[in-house]
Design an enzyme around this catalytic site. Structure first.
Site, PDB file in Angstrom:
ATOM      1  N   ARG A 103       0.315  -1.010  -0.025  1.00 16.99           N
ATOM      2  CA  ARG A 103       0.386   0.008   0.058  1.00 16.99           C
ATOM      3  C   ARG A 103       0.437   1.289  -0.368  1.00 16.99           C
ATOM      4  O   ARG A 103       2.027   1.333   1.083  1.00 16.99           O
ATOM      5  CB  ARG A 103      -0.939   0.444   1.780  1.00 16.99           C
ATOM      6  N   THR A 379     -10.280  -0.083  -9.786  1.00 20.54           N
ATOM      7  CA  THR A 379      -8.866  -0.686  -8.730  1.00 20.54           C
ATOM      8  C   THR A 379      -8.521  -1.945  -9.791  1.00 20.54           C
ATOM      9  O   THR A 379      -9.687  -2.262 -10.151  1.00 20.54           O
ATOM     10  CB  THR A 379      -9.504  -0.656  -7.565  1.00 20.54           C
ATOM     11  N   THR A 397      -3.759  -0.493  -6.937  1.00 24.55           N
ATOM     12  CA  THR A 397      -4.828   0.583  -7.250  1.00 24.55           C
ATOM     13  C   THR A 397      -3.933   1.436  -7.693  1.00 24.55           C
ATOM     14  O   THR A 397      -3.457   1.386  -7.111  1.00 24.55           O
ATOM     15  CB  THR A 397      -6.233   0.202  -6.561  1.00 24.55           C
ATOM     16  N   ASN A 399      -6.608   4.353  -7.027  1.00 23.01           N
ATOM     17  CA  ASN A 399      -7.344   5.095  -6.350  1.00 23.01           C
ATOM     18  C   ASN A 399      -8.535   5.089  -7.561  1.00 23.01           C
ATOM     19  O   ASN A 399      -9.211   4.210  -7.640  1.00 23.01           O
ATOM     20  CB  ASN A 399      -7.331   6.360  -5.245  1.00 23.01           C
ATOM     21  N   ASP A 421      -7.784   8.054   0.805  1.00 20.49           N
ATOM     22  CA  ASP A 421      -8.454   7.278   1.156  1.00 20.49           C
ATOM     23  C   ASP A 421      -8.591   7.286   3.242  1.00 20.49           C
ATOM     24  O   ASP A 421      -8.529   6.781   3.213  1.00 20.49           O
ATOM     25  CB  ASP A 421      -7.866   5.930   1.212  1.00 20.49           C
ATOM     26  N   SER A 450      -7.709   1.379   3.628  1.00 25.46           N
ATOM     27  CA  SER A 450      -8.110   0.441   2.445  1.00 25.46           C
ATOM     28  C   SER A 450      -9.688  -0.319   2.620  1.00 25.46           C
ATOM     29  O   SER A 450      -9.329  -0.949   3.494  1.00 25.46           O
ATOM     30  CB  SER A 450      -6.795   0.071   1.574  1.00 25.46           C
ATOM     31  N   SER A 451      -9.861  -1.174   1.404  1.00 25.36           N
ATOM     32  CA  SER A 451     -11.239  -1.425   1.409  1.00 25.36           C
ATOM     33  C   SER A 451     -11.021  -2.916   0.630  1.00 25.36           C
ATOM     34  O   SER A 451     -10.961  -3.758   0.069  1.00 25.36           O
ATOM     35  CB  SER A 451     -12.415  -1.296   1.096  1.00 25.36           C
ATOM     36  N   GLY A 471     -13.479  -1.670  -6.986  1.00 26.33           N
ATOM     37  CA  GLY A 471     -15.247  -0.808  -6.422  1.00 26.33           C
ATOM     38  C   GLY A 471     -15.168   0.125  -4.958  1.00 26.33           C
ATOM     39  O   GLY A 471     -15.917   0.142  -4.520  1.00 26.33           O
ATOM     40  N   GLY A 472     -13.904   0.114  -4.774  1.00 20.58           N
ATOM     41  CA  GLY A 472     -13.892   1.013  -3.342  1.00 20.58           C
ATOM     42  C   GLY A 472     -14.685   0.229  -2.566  1.00 20.58           C
ATOM     43  O   GLY A 472     -14.440  -0.583  -1.652  1.00 20.58           O
TER      44      GLY A 472
HETATM   45  N1  GLY Z   1      -8.700   2.917  -2.776  1.00 17.49           N
HETATM   46  C1  GLY Z   1      -9.759   2.000  -2.476  1.00 17.49           C
HETATM   47  C2  GLY Z   1      -9.205   1.377  -1.310  1.00 17.49           C
HETATM   48  O1  GLY Z   1      -7.952   0.895  -1.210  1.00 17.49           O
HETATM   49  O2  GLY Z   1      -9.911   0.715  -1.554  1.00 17.49           O
END
Ligand code: GLY
Length: 567
Positions: A103, A379, A397, A399, A421, A450-451, A471-472
């Protein structure tokens, strides 16, 4: 495995807002089967290049790193070297499951209120579309680490297809043209981006035309020649820092030189006897996939029926409770304590969801907050397995689609806008409508929450399902629905990835559904007090199921360029 009828599948597929024509490309009617290896990515060329690696005797990690670099060239809206991500590597032979965290990190100059204006309001443009919106990229270091620790080929070999695709170009597909055309304003703001993505006359590259990226090819060649350190301390680092200095960005040479990916212990939970391994913080993905499944486990979802009102009620109520916790507790565990053990415990889940009223729980009674708006996200996820017992689940990603929209002059790649984020201000939603607290405030050198939820599910100790999605905020719910579709409803993998999806994230207080849900079901949910809103397709969940030595690939039809291929 239940074989769903062709009519049901056709209805599912054609019901989506997503490019319905996509299902006409290639054979999308049944899962792809193979026994030696399987690759499922969101771009045909990345799938093809990764499959070649497997066929030449490379393992899933070799193929994964090759795919990631190929996506950085062929799918610049999300494939990247200017962003970051997460990878789960699971080896059946030794039982080891590791989580690689690459990340992005906040630069050392970042601080809590850096995106607030003089009135204390979040300056969204600054947080999302400026040089300050970029975190220190982790992709190159993370992919190199994966290869070094688990792979068998050199970094130069893994980069070779990407270099060729960038240098010689590749034929543009309709999705590429749609992407650059729809984001023309954003991608034209900076000359460095405009000249990469548009022709000299300012027009977009059209389907069938060749898209060549010389600067990117040269950047990838430098990395191939000098290793990942080139990106962080060599000419590429210089180009990034010069770009920052020209435009008031924060990333310095020290930030780049100090960047390190981490190998972490995955989140481990169970669902109806299957083992779930997914991403730990700084992703919220693994914790909440497991937490929501734990809540669902208290009800017989299989019996309640696939996408029935009764099932959706349990799922939506479970989802909203998990997103309340996400906002309160989740952040980078290098900086804050996260009560992981409690959050993924079966007892805690039960206490949240049992007993469950027939009526929808108002989000306001769970926690107050402003109703946020959704924005588009990009992503990309891929899943790869090999004949050696390795499974790789990777989500990475920049983002948004095209990240910050800013190409590093002379280096040819887009910078992420991952700083959005973080929680710029407690209670104020980010682009995905996610509300964060102190645990996810901006701090120097911290990783933003993050998700992303790259996940491997094991059955009887062996890799069984490899899955994950873009998909965020919808990544978590997309991922767990595919797991439930397979385990609770016995759908084959293509049906599981294709079936219409729902999402609830506490705020806004609505069940978001894709096209394809029956009006009867929606009316029943509304009668229970739920607000149901039909919006565009969610996620692109590239998945593999392994059963009795056979790999079944399910490429998500929501992306016209998705491809599953095996040998
Ligand atoms: N940028 C979206 C995530 O990392 O969840």
């Amino acid at each position: 495995m239940k074989n769903i009828s062709v009519m049901f599948l056709t209805t599912c597929l054609l019901g989506f807002n997503a490019n319905a024509a996509s299902i006409l490309e290639g054979d999308r009617s049944v899962p792809v089967e193979s026994t030696n290896g399987m690759v499922v990515t969101s771009h045909t060329l990345a799938t093809d290049e990764a499959l070649k690696v497997l066929k030449e005797g490379g393992n899933a990690i070799d193929a994964a790193v090759t795919a990631a670099f190929a996506l950085a060239v062929t799918q610049p809206r999300s494939g990247n070297i200017g962003g970051g991500g997460f990878m789960i590597v699971s080896n059946d032979k030794n039982g080891q499951v590791d989580a690689i965290d690459y990340r992005e990190k906040a630069p050392a100059k970042a601080y809590k209120d850096m995106f607030l204006d003089e009135d204390g309001n979040v300056n969204k443009d600054l947080a999302r579309f400026s040089h300050k919106s970029a975190g220190v990229p982790g992709s190159v270091a993370g992919l190199a680490l994966a290869l070094e620790k688990y792979g068998t080929i050199s970094l130069a070999k893994a980069l070779a297809p990407a270099i060729r695709l960038a240098e010689e170009g590749f034929v543009v597909l309709p999705r590429f043209t749609k992407g650059t055309t729809s984001q023309k304003k954003r991608l034209s703001k900076f000359e460095s981006s405009k000249k990469v993505f548009f022709k000299k006359d300012g027009s977009a590259y059209q389907p069938g035309e060749l898209f060549v990226q010389k600067d990117l090819a040269n950047t990838l060649k430098r990395i191939a020649e000098h290793g990942a350190k080139e990106f962080y301390t060599g000419k590429t680092a210089d180009l990034i820092v010069e770009e920052m200095q020209r435009h008031g960005g924060y990333i310095t040479k020290d930030d780049l030189a100090n960047y390190e990916p981490a190998i972490r212990k995955p989140i481990h939970g169970t669902y109806r006897g299957y083992d779930i391994f997914s991403m730990p913080p700084p992703s919220s993905g693994g914790i909440h996939v497991v937490q929501i499944l734990n809540m669902m486990e208290n009800y017989d979802i299989g019996k309640l029926g696939h996408n029935s009102a009764a099932t959706i009620h349990v799922m939506a109520e479970s989802m909203k409770r998990a997103y309340v916790d996400r906002s309160a507790y989740l952040g980078d565990t290098d900086f804050v304590d996260v009560p992981t053990k409690g959050l993924i415990s079966k007892e805690y889940a039960k206490s949240l969801i049992v007993p469950l009223s027939d009526k929808a729980t108002s989000a306001k009674t769970l926690r107050e907050g402003d109703a946020p708006a959704y924005e588009s996200s990009e992503t990309t996820h891929f899943s790869i397995v090999d004949k050696f017992g390795n499974a790789v689940s990777n989500t990475y990603t920049i983002n948004f689609s095209y990240g910050s929209g800013i190409v590093v002059e002379g280096a040819g790649f887009l910078l992420n806008n991952e700083m959005d984020d973080f929680s710029s201000k407690p209670g104020v939603p980010n682009a995905y409508g996610l509300i964060g607290g102190d645990a996810n405030k901006i701090e120097a050198n911290k990783r933003m929450l993050s998700s992303m939820s790259p996940t491997v599910v094991k059955k009887d100790g062996k890799n069984f399902l490899v899955t994950g999605s873009p998909g965020g905020s919808r990544i978590i719910t997309t991922t767990l629905q595919v797991i439930s579709n397979v385990i609770d409803h016995n759908l084959n993998i293509l049906a599981a990835v294709s079936a219409p999806r729902l999402h609830h994230q506490w705020l806004p207080d609505e069940i978001r559904v894709e096209e394809g849900f029956s009006p009867d079901t929606i009316h029943l949910l509304e009668a229970q007090g739920h607000t149901v809103t039909e919006k565009s397709a969610m996620g692109a969940i590239q998945s593999i199921m392994i059963k009795e030595g056979t790999f079944y690939g399910g490429a998500d039809p929501r992306r016209s360029t998705s491809k599953a291929a095996g040998f």
